[in-house]
Write an enzyme that holds these catalytic residues in place. Structure first.
Site, PDB file in Angstrom:
ATOM      1  N   ARG A  39      -7.823  20.791  13.109  1.00 42.03           N
ATOM      2  CA  ARG A  39      -9.023  20.587  13.813  1.00 42.03           C
ATOM      3  C   ARG A  39     -10.015  20.427  12.816  1.00 42.03           C
ATOM      4  O   ARG A  39     -10.828  19.536  13.045  1.00 42.03           O
ATOM      5  CB  ARG A  39      -9.170  21.646  14.953  1.00 42.03           C
ATOM      6  CG  ARG A  39      -8.156  21.175  16.228  1.00 42.03           C
ATOM      7  CD  ARG A  39      -8.728  22.048  17.408  1.00 42.03           C
ATOM      8  NE  ARG A  39      -7.771  21.505  18.438  1.00 42.03           N
ATOM      9  CZ  ARG A  39      -7.583  22.480  19.691  1.00 42.03           C
ATOM     10  NH1 ARG A  39      -8.152  23.628  19.622  1.00 42.03           N
ATOM     11  NH2 ARG A  39      -6.912  21.946  20.536  1.00 42.03           N
ATOM     12  N   LYS A 203       4.167  20.480  36.415  1.00 42.15           N
ATOM     13  CA  LYS A 203       3.720  20.190  37.815  1.00 42.15           C
ATOM     14  C   LYS A 203       3.207  18.975  38.081  1.00 42.15           C
ATOM     15  O   LYS A 203       2.476  18.284  37.440  1.00 42.15           O
ATOM     16  CB  LYS A 203       2.503  21.441  37.867  1.00 42.15           C
ATOM     17  CG  LYS A 203       2.665  22.660  38.177  1.00 42.15           C
ATOM     18  CD  LYS A 203       1.561  23.301  38.221  1.00 42.15           C
ATOM     19  CE  LYS A 203       1.225  24.585  38.832  1.00 42.15           C
ATOM     20  NZ  LYS A 203      -0.069  25.003  38.423  1.00 42.15           N
ATOM     21  N   GLY A 356      -2.119  18.668  23.886  1.00 38.45           N
ATOM     22  CA  GLY A 356      -1.289  19.783  24.748  1.00 38.45           C
ATOM     23  C   GLY A 356       0.208  19.866  24.317  1.00 38.45           C
ATOM     24  O   GLY A 356       0.532  19.731  23.148  1.00 38.45           O
ATOM     25  N   GLY A 379      -6.394  18.094  28.299  1.00 40.38           N
ATOM     26  CA  GLY A 379      -6.943  18.084  29.662  1.00 40.38           C
ATOM     27  C   GLY A 379      -7.781  16.674  29.344  1.00 40.38           C
ATOM     28  O   GLY A 379      -7.887  15.888  30.495  1.00 40.38           O
TER      29      GLY A 379
HETATM   30  P1  AMP Z   1       2.729  20.622  30.976  1.00 44.30           P
HETATM   31  O1  AMP Z   1       1.800  21.785  30.668  1.00 44.30           O
HETATM   32  O2  AMP Z   1       2.483  20.362  32.563  1.00 44.30           O
HETATM   33  O3  AMP Z   1       2.911  19.535  30.201  1.00 44.30           O
HETATM   34  O4  AMP Z   1       4.166  21.367  31.131  1.00 44.30           O
HETATM   35  C1  AMP Z   1       5.030  21.998  30.107  1.00 44.30           C
HETATM   36  C2  AMP Z   1       5.904  22.692  30.472  1.00 44.30           C
HETATM   37  O5  AMP Z   1       6.862  22.365  31.382  1.00 44.30           O
HETATM   38  C3  AMP Z   1       6.885  23.383  29.277  1.00 44.30           C
HETATM   39  O6  AMP Z   1       6.336  24.635  28.942  1.00 44.30           O
HETATM   40  C4  AMP Z   1       8.212  23.136  29.628  1.00 44.30           C
HETATM   41  O7  AMP Z   1       9.009  24.190  29.269  1.00 44.30           O
HETATM   42  C5  AMP Z   1       7.851  23.095  31.127  1.00 44.30           C
HETATM   43  N1  AMP Z   1       9.269  22.302  31.838  1.00 44.30           N
HETATM   44  C6  AMP Z   1       9.697  21.134  31.477  1.00 44.30           C
HETATM   45  N2  AMP Z   1      10.746  20.771  32.204  1.00 44.30           N
HETATM   46  C7  AMP Z   1      10.900  22.095  32.980  1.00 44.30           C
HETATM   47  C8  AMP Z   1      11.920  22.030  34.063  1.00 44.30           C
HETATM   48  N3  AMP Z   1      12.835  21.242  34.237  1.00 44.30           N
HETATM   49  N4  AMP Z   1      11.797  23.501  34.556  1.00 44.30           N
HETATM   50  C9  AMP Z   1      10.802  24.317  34.163  1.00 44.30           C
HETATM   51  N5  AMP Z   1       9.902  24.020  33.273  1.00 44.30           N
HETATM   52  C10 AMP Z   1      10.022  22.874  32.688  1.00 44.30           C
END
Ligand code: AMP
Length: 399
Positions: A39, A203, A356, A379
């Site tokens: 950064r 999520k 991220g 974000g």
């Molecule tokens: P995000 O911060 O929303 O981009 O989510 C990333 C996280 O989602 C990572 O740490 C992954 O391990 C988790 N992830 C991705 N696919 C799955 C899954 N099928 N089940 C549980 N966690 C997941």
């Protein structure tokens, strides 16, 4: 949102004091040593441009979460030292003020000579920073004659140093924000088609706005990661013990209908790499999305999904990717993310990776250099893709 903002090349900063909001929120080890100075290095082109113009450069940033108090654990001293090394200003140090808007900062700013650079202490040592307090914003602005924002990672926050100070000064963007606006804004406004969005991660609730907004502009939307299981269930699949947000099933159904009505191809994994435990060495089995057995959960997309998703990415004109396809932190469940990343790296598409986790995955898997753009804000890039107005960009002067 108007993306046509003035930049550091549109101003004459010679002899002027310029307040530059950077993102120096660098990772540190337990002794405070910087473990990754990416950064800081990314901020150098903007700083060098201003030095080259003969400006008197006053840098500022946050670091960590000092919760509005002077806490030297979060001092920017290591950043000042690294900046001194990297800028190599013929023996001159980047001096760190002992405060943010106090007597030391004011005296050091007043004493700056043309082409010199200083750094304020952590702006989050004042609780007024995150409150976007007008008095604090004005005090920051009083240090300078021009404001430059180059911190895309905090551009979705309306804080004093990311937006408030711009109310009192001519305000332009630095090269980092300019690049984010040009590439991401360009893709949204005038994408090379087919335009494909790849969304994954943990999520649905985090990406509701993004899915809804992107459905208005993309040709294809690919949904993987844990998010996919809410959609698969809404589409009458059988997801076993996979993660599912039951309170988002109606939303997922609405999005399936919206995609159909708009003629957007919405792709869900037809098969999945599943496990009975959330563990790196868990036994892995492939199940179709119509019949994940009880007790098994999808932790990655399966081989058929990998093939179809990779094909869609390979033939795209533009790809925006946010969120991994599976639990890429576990090697056994990283293949989906790795394969789609490889297809994207090898394709001729304009490839844009949200910050991220997606950026971390692409870097960890070794494909970073082959992407057109990796956003510096997690974000912030999500909010950008949602079509929201980012306060740290909206506050800048239009061209
Ligand atoms: P995000 O911060 O929303 O981009 O989510 C990333 C996280 O989602 C990572 O740490 C992954 O391990 C988790 N992830 C991705 N696919 C799955 C899954 N099928 N089940 C549980 N966690 C997941």
């Amino acid at each position: 949102m108007n993306y046509n903002k003035m930049t550091v090349t549109d101003i004459n900063a010679a002899g002027k004091r310029v307040l530059v909001r950077c993102d120096f929120n660098v990772p540190q080890d337990k002794d405070g040593a910087i473990t990754d100075d990416k950064r800081i290095r990314e901020s150098l082109p903007t700083i060098r441009q201003l030095i080259g113009q003969g400006a008197r450069v006053i840098l500022c940033s946050h670091l960590g979460r000092p919760k509005g108090e002077f806490n030297m654990k979060y001092s920017l001293a290591p950043v000042a030292a690294r900046l001194t090394e990297l800028l190599d200003l013929q023996g001159q140090a980047v001096e760190l003020a002992a405060d943010v808007i106090g007597p030391d900062a004011t005296a050091k700013a007043a004493a700056l000579k043309d082409g010199q650079v200083m750094l304020l202490e952590n702006v989050r040592f004042h609780k007024e920073e995150e409150q976007n307090d007008p008095g604090f914003s004005k005090s920051l602005a009083l240090l300078a004659e021009i404001y430059v924002n180059d911190a895309f990672g905090t551009a979705h926050r309306a804080h004093a140093s990311t937006a408030g100070a711009a109310n009192y000064l001519p305000a332009v963007c630095g090269f980092l924000i300019k690049k984010e606006i040009d590439i991401m804004g360009g893709a949204l406004q005038n994408p090379k088609r087919p335009f494909v969005a790849v969304l994954g991660g943990a999520k649905v609730s985090d990406k509701i706005g993004v899915i809804n907004h992107l459905l208005d502009m993309v040709d294809t939307i690919i949904i993987g990661g844990a998010m996919a299981y809410t959609f698969i269930k809404a589409d009458n699949g059988t997801i076993g013990a996979s993660r599912c947000e039951d309170d988002r099933l109606d939303y997922a159904r609405d999005m399936l209908v919206k995609a159909r009505e708009k003629g957007v191809k919405l792709m869900l994994p037809e098969d999945n790499m599943c496990a009975r435990e959330f563990k790196a060495d868990a036994e892995a089995r492939v199940f179709s999305s119509t019949g994940i057995e009880d007790g098994w959960m999808g932790l990655d997309i399966g081989p058929e999904a990998i093939k179809r998703f990779s094909e869609a990415v390979s033939s795209a004109g533009t790809v925006i990717w946010n969120g991994p396809m599976g639990v890429f932190e576990f090697d056994r469940f990283a293949e989906g993310t790795r394969s789609v990343a490889r297809a994207l790296a090898d394709s001729a598409a304009v490839s844009i990776i949200g910050g991220g986790d997606s950026a971390a995955a692409v870097e960890q898997l070794g494909f970073a250099a082959k992407m057109t753009h990796i956003s510096t804000g997690g974000g912030a890039s999500l909010e950008f893709l949602e079509g929201l107005e980012l306060p740290g960009i909206a506050c800048l002067n239009d061209r």
